[in-house]
Design a protein around this motif. Sequence first.
Motif, PDB file in Angstrom:
ATOM      1  N   GLY A 164     -24.055  -9.871  29.134  1.00  0.00           N
ATOM      2  CA  GLY A 164     -24.198 -11.303  28.922  1.00  0.00           C
ATOM      3  C   GLY A 164     -25.514 -11.640  28.235  1.00  0.00           C
ATOM      4  N   ARG A 165     -26.582 -10.947  28.624  1.00  0.00           N
ATOM      5  CA  ARG A 165     -27.884 -11.181  27.985  1.00  0.00           C
ATOM      6  C   ARG A 165     -27.860 -10.763  26.515  1.00  0.00           C
ATOM      7  N   ASN A 204     -16.472 -15.428  27.568  1.00  0.00           N
ATOM      8  CA  ASN A 204     -16.491 -14.807  28.882  1.00  0.00           C
ATOM      9  C   ASN A 204     -16.464 -13.294  28.738  1.00  0.00           C
ATOM     10  N   LEU A 205     -16.722 -12.598  29.820  1.00  0.00           N
ATOM     11  CA  LEU A 205     -16.685 -11.148  29.823  1.00  0.00           C
ATOM     12  C   LEU A 205     -16.315 -10.658  31.209  1.00  0.00           C
ATOM     13  N   SER A 206     -15.690  -9.483  31.233  1.00  0.00           N
ATOM     14  CA  SER A 206     -15.257  -8.916  32.502  1.00  0.00           C
ATOM     15  C   SER A 206     -15.329  -7.398  32.435  1.00  0.00           C
ATOM     16  N   MET A 216     -15.671 -10.804  36.796  1.00  0.00           N
ATOM     17  CA  MET A 216     -15.609 -11.681  35.632  1.00  0.00           C
ATOM     18  C   MET A 216     -16.623 -12.808  35.755  1.00  0.00           C
ATOM     19  N   SER A 217     -17.125 -13.245  34.606  1.00  0.00           N
ATOM     20  CA  SER A 217     -18.071 -14.353  34.582  1.00  0.00           C
ATOM     21  C   SER A 217     -17.379 -15.647  35.019  1.00  0.00           C
ATOM     22  N   ALA A 218     -18.155 -16.526  35.637  1.00  0.00           N
ATOM     23  CA  ALA A 218     -17.636 -17.805  36.099  1.00  0.00           C
ATOM     24  C   ALA A 218     -17.497 -18.783  34.944  1.00  0.00           C
ATOM     25  N   LEU A 226     -26.522 -14.213  34.392  1.00  0.00           N
ATOM     26  CA  LEU A 226     -25.524 -13.943  35.427  1.00  0.00           C
ATOM     27  C   LEU A 226     -26.188 -13.201  36.573  1.00  0.00           C
ATOM     28  N   ARG A 227     -26.293 -13.855  37.738  1.00  0.00           N
ATOM     29  CA  ARG A 227     -27.051 -13.240  38.833  1.00  0.00           C
ATOM     30  C   ARG A 227     -26.305 -13.225  40.166  1.00  0.00           C
TER      31      ARG A 227
END
Length: 354
Positions: A164-165, A204-206, A216-218, A226-227
């Motif tokens: 995500g970063r 998004n990513l999973s 999976m990302s919210a 994402l933490r």
Amino acid sequence: MSLSFALHGEAGPNLARLADGLKKALEERGYQYAPDDPAPRLVLNLTSTQDPRPYRRRAQATFVLSLLEVKEIPAEPVQAMYPYLVRTLSNLLLAYVPGKEAHFFTLDLGHYAEPEGPQFFERLVERIHPMASATLVVKNRFEPDLEPELWEGDELTRELAEAGRILDSWNLLPAPFPIDKILPPEDFRHVQRLYGIGGLSYGNLSVRKDAQRFWMSASGVDKGNLRVIGRDILLVKDYDPKENCIVLSVPPNITPRRVSVDAIEHWMIYREHPEVGAIIHVHAWMDGVPSTEAHYPCGTYELAKSVADLIRKAPDPARAVVGLKNHGLTITGRSLRDILERIEGKLIRQVPMS
């Protein structure tokens, strides 16, 4: 298939002519005009730039198309028209320039036009129908049964956060329209309740956890930060077709966020292809990729099925790149790193519209 539709609002002669033409074309397409239906499948919401009033739907399944008359389309059309889409609480905005053309604007930043001429209203309905008739899968069922050893995440969630970063550093997960700032609090809560739209970012990513589950990302979170498990990253464990909802395992000590609306798409791909280890969806493009034929809304069963069909036809489903018409890309990989290495430097930020 017979779908009900209704008209809402008042308009001048030009917009009334547009609404009347759409009404006739919809009826020819099999839709049934039902002005007294409390929860029609489609609503044509006649509104204006001076007073962009919303239609407050009673059912999640109601698709709202707002009709707006404008003298001309601004030089920066999406920037100028998107606030009207949001303020009218619409799924789709149709900005009509009388005697010239109609421009569509979608929640996922899509923008495309149809010129006036032969079969004008029929062409508009061909654009509208795939979206208005699609089935949303945005309901979440949270079950507080996540294993305690996963409450702080694992190596896979750390990989997800790092991916995500990286995507954030490529500027592919933007925050172009602060929906929470455009809408008053009551309307913003209404939009969140219906669609889980957070307004912070798109994409998004999973990553696969095991044979049945994936992280999976919210929805609507900053993908570059994402933490927290259950808030920023969620564990999807199933899809319940009876309730038409995504089932998630969450820690018992947190108020969870909704998972990304594309969870149904990822669920289909992971269940069919055990070799797929990760999936990334971005609002970008690559030349020469196969694409879905219709523009379905995010979070619909029809979009998920269209993407899954193309993944199945790929030479290697575990390393596929599929275009979502007027929307972006879904990319599968054996790992998140595999996907990032394959797409780095190859993405076109402007998604072609047709």
